[in-house]
Scaffold this active site. Structure first.
Site, PDB file in Angstrom:
ATOM      1  N   ASN A 295       0.979  -1.201  -0.091  1.00 20.10           N
ATOM      2  CA  ASN A 295       0.183   0.000   0.183  1.00 20.10           C
ATOM      3  C   ASN A 295       0.912   1.052  -0.048  1.00 20.10           C
ATOM      4  OD1 ASN A 295      -2.197  -1.819   0.215  1.00 20.10           O
ATOM      5  ND2 ASN A 295      -2.789  -1.632   2.294  1.00 20.10           N
TER       6      ASN A 295
ATOM      7  N   HIS B  35       5.901  -0.542  -2.624  1.00 13.66           N
ATOM      8  CA  HIS B  35       5.205   0.154  -3.801  1.00 13.66           C
ATOM      9  C   HIS B  35       5.379   1.696  -3.750  1.00 13.66           C
ATOM     10  CE1 HIS B  35       2.963  -3.645  -5.272  1.00 13.66           C
ATOM     11  NE2 HIS B  35       4.178  -3.698  -5.546  1.00 13.66           N
TER      12      HIS B  35
ATOM     13  N   CYS C  42       9.660  21.008  -8.817  1.00 15.82           N
ATOM     14  CA  CYS C  42      10.767  20.900  -8.064  1.00 15.82           C
ATOM     15  C   CYS C  42      11.139  22.259  -7.477  1.00 15.82           C
ATOM     16  CB  CYS C  42      11.967  20.226  -8.527  1.00 15.82           C
ATOM     17  SG  CYS C  42      13.435  20.148  -7.362  1.00 15.82           S
TER      18      CYS C  42
ATOM     19  N   GLY D  99      -5.629  -9.223   3.038  1.00 19.81           N
ATOM     20  CA  GLY D  99      -6.100  -7.937   2.072  1.00 19.81           C
ATOM     21  C   GLY D  99      -5.237  -7.909   0.897  1.00 19.81           C
TER      22      GLY D  99
ATOM     23  N   ASN E  39      -8.650 -12.552   4.366  1.00 16.60           N
ATOM     24  CA  ASN E  39      -9.365 -11.814   3.111  1.00 16.60           C
ATOM     25  C   ASN E  39     -10.749 -12.175   3.028  1.00 16.60           C
ATOM     26  OD1 ASN E  39      -9.745 -11.429   0.119  1.00 16.60           O
ATOM     27  ND2 ASN E  39      -7.610 -11.442   0.109  1.00 16.60           N
TER      28      ASN E  39
ATOM     29  N   GLU F 135     -12.115 -12.948   0.195  1.00 16.23           N
ATOM     30  CA  GLU F 135     -12.447 -13.912  -0.791  1.00 16.23           C
ATOM     31  C   GLU F 135     -11.179 -15.034  -0.947  1.00 16.23           C
ATOM     32  OE1 GLU F 135     -11.846 -11.454  -4.408  1.00 16.23           O
ATOM     33  OE2 GLU F 135     -13.994 -10.618  -3.968  1.00 16.23           O
TER      34      GLU F 135
HETATM   35  P1  OAD Z   1      -6.299  -5.754  -4.962  1.00 17.00           P
HETATM   36  O1  OAD Z   1      -7.249  -4.593  -5.163  1.00 17.00           O
HETATM   37  O2  OAD Z   1      -5.781  -6.443  -5.834  1.00 17.00           O
HETATM   38  O3  OAD Z   1      -6.700  -6.759  -3.963  1.00 17.00           O
HETATM   39  C1  OAD Z   1      -7.501  -6.270  -2.705  1.00 17.00           C
HETATM   40  C2  OAD Z   1      -7.762  -7.657  -1.969  1.00 17.00           C
HETATM   41  O4  OAD Z   1      -8.291  -7.446  -0.721  1.00 17.00           O
HETATM   42  C3  OAD Z   1      -8.923  -8.714  -2.559  1.00 17.00           C
HETATM   43  O5  OAD Z   1      -8.354  -9.900  -2.686  1.00 17.00           O
HETATM   44  C4  OAD Z   1     -10.113  -8.457  -1.482  1.00 17.00           C
HETATM   45  O6  OAD Z   1     -10.713  -9.560  -1.677  1.00 17.00           O
HETATM   46  C5  OAD Z   1      -9.331  -8.205  -0.408  1.00 17.00           C
HETATM   47  N1  OAD Z   1     -10.276  -7.447   0.529  1.00 17.00           N
HETATM   48  C6  OAD Z   1     -11.151  -6.400   0.194  1.00 17.00           C
HETATM   49  N2  OAD Z   1     -11.803  -5.992   1.199  1.00 17.00           N
HETATM   50  C7  OAD Z   1     -11.094  -6.431   2.128  1.00 17.00           C
HETATM   51  C8  OAD Z   1     -11.535  -6.213   3.765  1.00 17.00           C
HETATM   52  N3  OAD Z   1     -12.094  -5.527   4.195  1.00 17.00           N
HETATM   53  N4  OAD Z   1     -10.654  -7.343   4.415  1.00 17.00           N
HETATM   54  C9  OAD Z   1      -9.670  -8.448   4.052  1.00 17.00           C
HETATM   55  N5  OAD Z   1      -9.568  -8.272   2.717  1.00 17.00           N
HETATM   56  C10 OAD Z   1     -10.308  -7.455   1.980  1.00 17.00           C
HETATM   57  O7  OAD Z   1      -4.821  -5.102  -4.087  1.00 17.00           O
HETATM   58  P2  OAD Z   1      -3.428  -5.529  -4.052  1.00 17.00           P
HETATM   59  O8  OAD Z   1      -3.395  -6.947  -3.814  1.00 17.00           O
HETATM   60  O9  OAD Z   1      -2.980  -4.586  -2.908  1.00 17.00           O
HETATM   61  O10 OAD Z   1       0.093  -1.827  -7.481  1.00 17.00           O
HETATM   62  O11 OAD Z   1      -2.992  -5.172  -5.311  1.00 17.00           O
HETATM   63  C11 OAD Z   1      -1.697  -5.127  -5.463  1.00 17.00           C
HETATM   64  C12 OAD Z   1      -1.036  -4.262  -6.166  1.00 17.00           C
HETATM   65  O12 OAD Z   1      -1.818  -3.928  -7.465  1.00 17.00           O
HETATM   66  C13 OAD Z   1      -1.081  -2.673  -5.589  1.00 17.00           C
HETATM   67  O13 OAD Z   1      -0.106  -2.447  -4.671  1.00 17.00           O
HETATM   68  C14 OAD Z   1      -0.965  -1.865  -6.921  1.00 17.00           C
HETATM   69  C15 OAD Z   1      -2.157  -2.594  -7.711  1.00 17.00           C
HETATM   70  O14 OAD Z   1      -2.266  -2.442  -9.111  1.00 17.00           O
HETATM   71  C16 OAD Z   1       0.636  -0.521  -8.192  1.00 17.00           C
HETATM   72  O15 OAD Z   1      -0.138   0.179  -8.420  1.00 17.00           O
HETATM   73  C17 OAD Z   1       2.190  -0.990  -8.584  1.00 17.00           C
END
Ligand code: OAD
Length: 239
Positions: A100, A117, A146, A186, A212, A214
């Site tokens: 995050n 990230h 800048c 998450g 998670n 899901e």
């Molecule tokens: P995602 O949006 O891909 O996944 C979010 C996850 O959180 C999903 O598996 C949901 O099921 C879960 N979720 C949602 N609400 C929740 C809750 N209240 N409690 C627990 N789980 C929950 O996000 P990331 O895996 O962080 O990168 O995505 C990875 C990267 O892709 C990000 O850092 C970003 C993105 O594109 C960049 O921008 C480089």
């Protein structure tokens, strides 16, 4: 399941936690994938790649400025707070690795945070390379410039196709490969190299706990899969 996770987390000497956007969902910060996810509404290649920034820096900055506004109006939730409290009680052998960029872990009081990230709150000069903290939201001018050399600033985040910050990635790999318990919270577990940390920990013999709402590609590897929200599950297993 909850009791098993609690026991492991209470007893382990080395714990590594990996978080993704889902931990901030209950703070009102949109995730990327799934219902309400940012990548449903926007195309990553228009907003989160070096090419997008070259083509239209103002558009990219408007999107980041909007996200900075959303996050600055949000507060850490019970999930962030439980992680910070767990670390306060047992600071040794604890590493929190996050994908995050929102800074909510730090605002909750977490200290050993490895940001894979980058951060929404850091800006980097495309001319002289100077990187500074800037927590103003909204920014007074887009794209921002800048203060030293006048060149355009870019968000201090990692875009698709870019390298991750080396020190953070090394610390994350070291923590994942040496922990006794890995807690994955998450994250959709599809973006590499972050997605390789849970399999790495598993191969090195760690217990794997997933929180998670899901199923994810990491669920099959998990010893304990707690299907529920981070804000409810984390205080139960960590405190
Ligand atoms: P995602 O949006 O891909 O996944 C979010 C996850 O959180 C999903 O598996 C949901 O099921 C879960 N979720 C949602 N609400 C929740 C809750 N209240 N409690 C627990 N789980 C929950 O996000 P990331 O895996 O962080 O990168 O995505 C990875 C990267 O892709 C990000 O850092 C970003 C993105 O594109 C960049 O921008 C480089």
């Amino acid at each position: 399941m909850t009791q098993q996770a609690r026991d492991w987390l209470a007893q382990a000497r080395r714990v590594c936690v990996l978080t993704g956007a889902g931990i901030s969902a209950e703070s009102g910060v949109p995730t990327f994938r799934g219902s309400g996810g940012l990548w449903r509404e926007f195309r990553a290649e228009d907003l989160a790649t070096p090419g997008a920034f070259e083509r239209d820096p103002k558009l990219v900055w408007e999107w980041y400025d909007w996200r900075r506004g959303v996050v600055s109006a949000a507060r850490p939730n019970a999930g962030h707070e439980a992680l910070a409290e767990y670390e306060r009680r047992r600071p040794d052998g604890f590493t929190l690795v996050t994908q995050n960029v929102d800074g909510l872990h730090e605002r909750a009081g977490s200290r050993a945070v490895e940001r894979l990230h980058g951060s929404l709150w850091r800006v980097r000069c495309t001319g002289c390379g100077r990187e500074v903290e800037d927590d103003r939201a909204p920014l007074p001018e887009l794209p921002p410039r800048c203060g030293e050399c006048g060149a355009m600033l870019r968000p201090g985040v990692v875009w698709f196709g870019e390298m991750l910050p080396e020190a953070a990635l090394e610390a994350a790999v070291a923590a994942a490969s040496s922990c006794e318990v890995m807690l994955v919270v998450g994250t959709s577990a599809v973006v590499y190299p972050a997605a390789s940390l849970a399999p790495l920990a598993r191969r090195a013999g760690a217990r794997l706990i997933e929180v998670n709402v899901e199923e994810t590609p990491a669920s099959g590897l998990a010893d304990v899969h707690l299907r529920g929200s981070a804000g409810v599950a984390l205080p139960r297993i960590l405190l």
